[in-house]
Design a protein around this motif. Sequence first.
Motif, PDB file in Angstrom:
ATOM      1  N   LEU A   1     -10.183  26.085  -1.104  1.00 24.02           N
ATOM      2  CA  LEU A   1      -9.320  24.282  -1.426  1.00 24.02           C
ATOM      3  C   LEU A   1      -7.406  24.715  -1.826  1.00 24.02           C
ATOM      4  CD1 LEU A   1     -11.202  22.930  -4.575  1.00 24.02           C
ATOM      5  CD2 LEU A   1     -10.861  22.656  -2.071  1.00 24.02           C
ATOM      6  N   GLY A   2      -6.904  25.875  -1.664  1.00 27.33           N
ATOM      7  CA  GLY A   2      -5.420  26.144  -1.530  1.00 27.33           C
ATOM      8  C   GLY A   2      -5.588  25.766   0.145  1.00 27.33           C
ATOM      9  N   LEU A   3      -5.989  26.274   0.961  1.00 30.56           N
ATOM     10  CA  LEU A   3      -5.561  26.198   2.646  1.00 30.56           C
ATOM     11  C   LEU A   3      -5.952  24.569   2.567  1.00 30.56           C
ATOM     12  CD1 LEU A   3      -5.020  27.061   5.061  1.00 30.56           C
ATOM     13  CD2 LEU A   3      -7.738  28.001   5.506  1.00 30.56           C
ATOM     14  N   VAL A   4      -6.787  24.347   2.221  1.00 28.95           N
ATOM     15  CA  VAL A   4      -6.806  22.430   2.520  1.00 28.95           C
ATOM     16  C   VAL A   4      -5.764  21.610   1.894  1.00 28.95           C
ATOM     17  CG1 VAL A   4      -8.154  20.456   1.749  1.00 28.95           C
ATOM     18  CG2 VAL A   4      -9.749  22.774   2.479  1.00 28.95           C
ATOM     19  N   ASP A   5      -4.954  22.139   0.847  1.00 27.96           N
ATOM     20  CA  ASP A   5      -4.223  21.522   0.321  1.00 27.96           C
ATOM     21  C   ASP A   5      -3.085  21.857   1.436  1.00 27.96           C
ATOM     22  OD1 ASP A   5      -5.126  20.064  -1.469  1.00 27.96           O
ATOM     23  OD2 ASP A   5      -5.071  21.386  -3.285  1.00 27.96           O
ATOM     24  N   HIS A   6      -2.092  23.091   2.164  1.00 21.85           N
ATOM     25  CA  HIS A   6      -1.703  23.451   2.808  1.00 21.85           C
ATOM     26  C   HIS A   6      -2.001  22.738   3.993  1.00 21.85           C
ATOM     27  CE1 HIS A   6      -0.359  26.218   0.006  1.00 21.85           C
ATOM     28  NE2 HIS A   6       0.780  26.877   0.804  1.00 21.85           N
ATOM     29  N   ILE A   7      -2.913  22.303   4.524  1.00 19.22           N
ATOM     30  CA  ILE A   7      -3.325  21.883   5.866  1.00 19.22           C
ATOM     31  C   ILE A   7      -2.986  20.468   5.754  1.00 19.22           C
ATOM     32  CG2 ILE A   7      -4.535  21.500   7.737  1.00 19.22           C
ATOM     33  CD1 ILE A   7      -6.006  23.912   6.776  1.00 19.22           C
ATOM     34  N   ASN A   8      -3.579  19.874   5.090  1.00 17.87           N
ATOM     35  CA  ASN A   8      -3.147  18.170   4.485  1.00 17.87           C
ATOM     36  C   ASN A   8      -1.295  18.050   4.518  1.00 17.87           C
ATOM     37  OD1 ASN A   8      -5.845  17.304   5.165  1.00 17.87           O
ATOM     38  ND2 ASN A   8      -6.249  17.861   3.061  1.00 17.87           N
ATOM     39  N   THR A   9      -0.939  19.163   3.830  1.00 23.73           N
ATOM     40  CA  THR A   9       0.297  18.731   3.586  1.00 23.73           C
ATOM     41  C   THR A   9       1.143  19.028   4.420  1.00 23.73           C
ATOM     42  OG1 THR A   9       0.751  19.914   0.832  1.00 23.73           O
ATOM     43  CG2 THR A   9       2.102  19.988   2.225  1.00 23.73           C
ATOM     44  N   ASN A  10       1.050  20.012   5.448  1.00 25.16           N
ATOM     45  CA  ASN A  10       1.429  20.330   7.027  1.00 25.16           C
ATOM     46  C   ASN A  10       1.365  18.968   7.940  1.00 25.16           C
ATOM     47  OD1 ASN A  10       2.699  22.807   6.026  1.00 25.16           O
ATOM     48  ND2 ASN A  10       1.735  23.669   8.265  1.00 25.16           N
ATOM     49  N   LEU A  11       0.325  18.235   8.599  1.00 27.34           N
ATOM     50  CA  LEU A  11      -0.023  17.370   8.637  1.00 27.34           C
ATOM     51  C   LEU A  11       0.563  15.818   8.205  1.00 27.34           C
ATOM     52  CD1 LEU A  11      -4.030  17.450   9.078  1.00 27.34           C
ATOM     53  CD2 LEU A  11      -2.699  17.225  10.943  1.00 27.34           C
ATOM     54  N   ASN A  12       0.780  15.514   7.307  1.00 30.91           N
ATOM     55  CA  ASN A  12       1.278  15.127   6.625  1.00 30.91           C
ATOM     56  C   ASN A  12       3.448  14.731   6.777  1.00 30.91           C
ATOM     57  OD1 ASN A  12      -0.362  13.718   5.085  1.00 30.91           O
ATOM     58  ND2 ASN A  12      -0.198  14.024   3.406  1.00 30.91           N
ATOM     59  N   LYS A  13       3.150  16.134   6.788  1.00 32.78           N
ATOM     60  CA  LYS A  13       4.962  16.525   6.586  1.00 32.78           C
ATOM     61  C   LYS A  13       5.183  16.045   8.456  1.00 32.78           C
ATOM     62  CE  LYS A  13       8.396  20.133   6.963  1.00 32.78           C
ATOM     63  NZ  LYS A  13       9.082  21.337   6.210  1.00 32.78           N
ATOM     64  N   LYS A  14       4.272  16.502   9.619  1.00 32.33           N
ATOM     65  CA  LYS A  14       5.126  16.361  10.700  1.00 32.33           C
ATOM     66  C   LYS A  14       4.339  14.738  10.883  1.00 32.33           C
ATOM     67  CE  LYS A  14       3.020  18.712  14.083  1.00 32.33           C
ATOM     68  NZ  LYS A  14       1.754  19.455  14.607  1.00 32.33           N
ATOM     69  N   LYS A  15       3.595  13.770  10.420  1.00 30.54           N
ATOM     70  CA  LYS A  15       3.411  12.580  10.761  1.00 30.54           C
ATOM     71  C   LYS A  15       4.536  11.380  10.453  1.00 30.54           C
ATOM     72  CE  LYS A  15       0.089   8.763   9.703  1.00 30.54           C
ATOM     73  NZ  LYS A  15      -0.945   8.187   8.690  1.00 30.54           N
ATOM     74  N   ASP A  16       5.463  12.396   8.737  1.00 27.39           N
ATOM     75  CA  ASP A  16       6.554  11.838   8.387  1.00 27.39           C
ATOM     76  C   ASP A  16       7.452  12.485   9.306  1.00 27.39           C
ATOM     77  OD1 ASP A  16       5.033  10.484   6.518  1.00 27.39           O
ATOM     78  OD2 ASP A  16       5.848  12.353   4.940  1.00 27.39           O
ATOM     79  N   GLU A  17       8.010  12.974   9.594  1.00 26.77           N
ATOM     80  CA  GLU A  17       8.756  14.013  10.686  1.00 26.77           C
ATOM     81  C   GLU A  17       8.834  12.914  12.312  1.00 26.77           C
ATOM     82  OE1 GLU A  17       8.547  18.120  10.405  1.00 26.77           O
ATOM     83  OE2 GLU A  17       9.298  18.128   8.603  1.00 26.77           O
ATOM     84  N   ASP A  18       7.446  12.423  12.453  1.00 20.28           N
ATOM     85  CA  ASP A  18       7.034  12.652  13.802  1.00 20.28           C
ATOM     86  C   ASP A  18       7.498  10.740  14.291  1.00 20.28           C
ATOM     87  OD1 ASP A  18       6.737  14.688  14.601  1.00 20.28           O
ATOM     88  OD2 ASP A  18       4.449  14.270  14.693  1.00 20.28           O
ATOM     89  N   GLY A  19       6.984  10.093  12.894  1.00 25.04           N
ATOM     90  CA  GLY A  19       7.658   8.950  12.659  1.00 25.04           C
ATOM     91  C   GLY A  19       6.019   7.826  13.786  1.00 25.04           C
ATOM     92  N   SER A  20       5.163   8.843  13.695  1.00 21.63           N
ATOM     93  CA  SER A  20       4.520   8.395  14.276  1.00 21.63           C
ATOM     94  C   SER A  20       3.440   7.310  14.407  1.00 21.63           C
ATOM     95  CB  SER A  20       2.637   9.398  14.157  1.00 21.63           C
ATOM     96  OG  SER A  20       2.469  10.123  13.226  1.00 21.63           O
ATOM     97  N   GLU A  21       3.623   6.372  13.149  1.00 19.33           N
ATOM     98  CA  GLU A  21       2.561   4.939  12.851  1.00 19.33           C
ATOM     99  C   GLU A  21       3.953   4.195  13.876  1.00 19.33           C
ATOM    100  OE1 GLU A  21       0.611   4.095  11.188  1.00 19.33           O
ATOM    101  OE2 GLU A  21       0.405   5.987  10.617  1.00 19.33           O
TER     102      GLU A  21
END
Length: 276
Positions: free
Chosen positions: A98-118
């Motif tokens: 679960l700790g690794l799952v949280d870290h992966i999701n955090t990284n994915l959301n961070k990249k999404k915010d930085e990339d402005g992928s929407e």
Amino acid sequence: MSSSFPRSPSPVLLNIGGKKYATTIDTLTQREPDSMIAAMFSGRHTVSRDSETGTIFVDRDGKHFRHILNWLRDGVIPMLKDSEYQELLREAEYYQLLGLVDHINTNLNKKKDEDGSEPELTRTEIIKCIQSERVKFRGVNLSGLNLSKLDLSFVDFSYARIQNTNFSNANLWKARFGDAEAEGSIFQDANLHACLIKCSFCEADLRSAHLQSAKLTDANLKGANLEGANLKGAKLNGTNLQGANLQRAYLRDVDLRDTQLEGARLGGANLLGAIR
């Protein structure tokens, strides 16, 4: 042969989907003690070992298990592409880390915010825009939208972000894509008699696209699929077509002298009169 695992510094030999790893019981159990993988090697359960080598086989993806082990050893995760993060996420969820799952999701959301992928506009908003004259989407993020079958003739997509956008069967007559980022986009059967100077179409799907007289000077189409595409009269000066699929493409009388074609597949292409 089955056995449990007493605490020991001795290495544990693992075969994960055909890939071999060696680690310790402490590595497998200490960082995330409530996980399934910790339970497997806690000594409370029995697991099957190879009778000759003592190796334990687990029928999961061996490629990403090294990242699982590095997480369990050091609590770090690597920098990966989004698609690889999704693959690693599946493995982390399987092992209940679960700790690794949280870290992966955090990284994915961070990249999404930085990339402005929407995407900044919807398909409906774009249809309203193209009903007016002189449409410009210069520098606009339209990544991931379905723009198939639309009449986008004369539209200016210069500097736009249109990765993984679906333009299949669209009319892009005299559209402008200069310096646009269109990696992974779909242009199958689209009319691309357009200006594509310095655009990035890496891994794009351009099967059977109509590229007659298209300006592709210094464009990057590395790994693109141009099977059956019509490139009659296209300007390919400095175009990167390394690893591209040009099978059955129409390249008759095209000047290919300044084109990068290393690894490109040209089986069945019409190269009659092409200058190479």
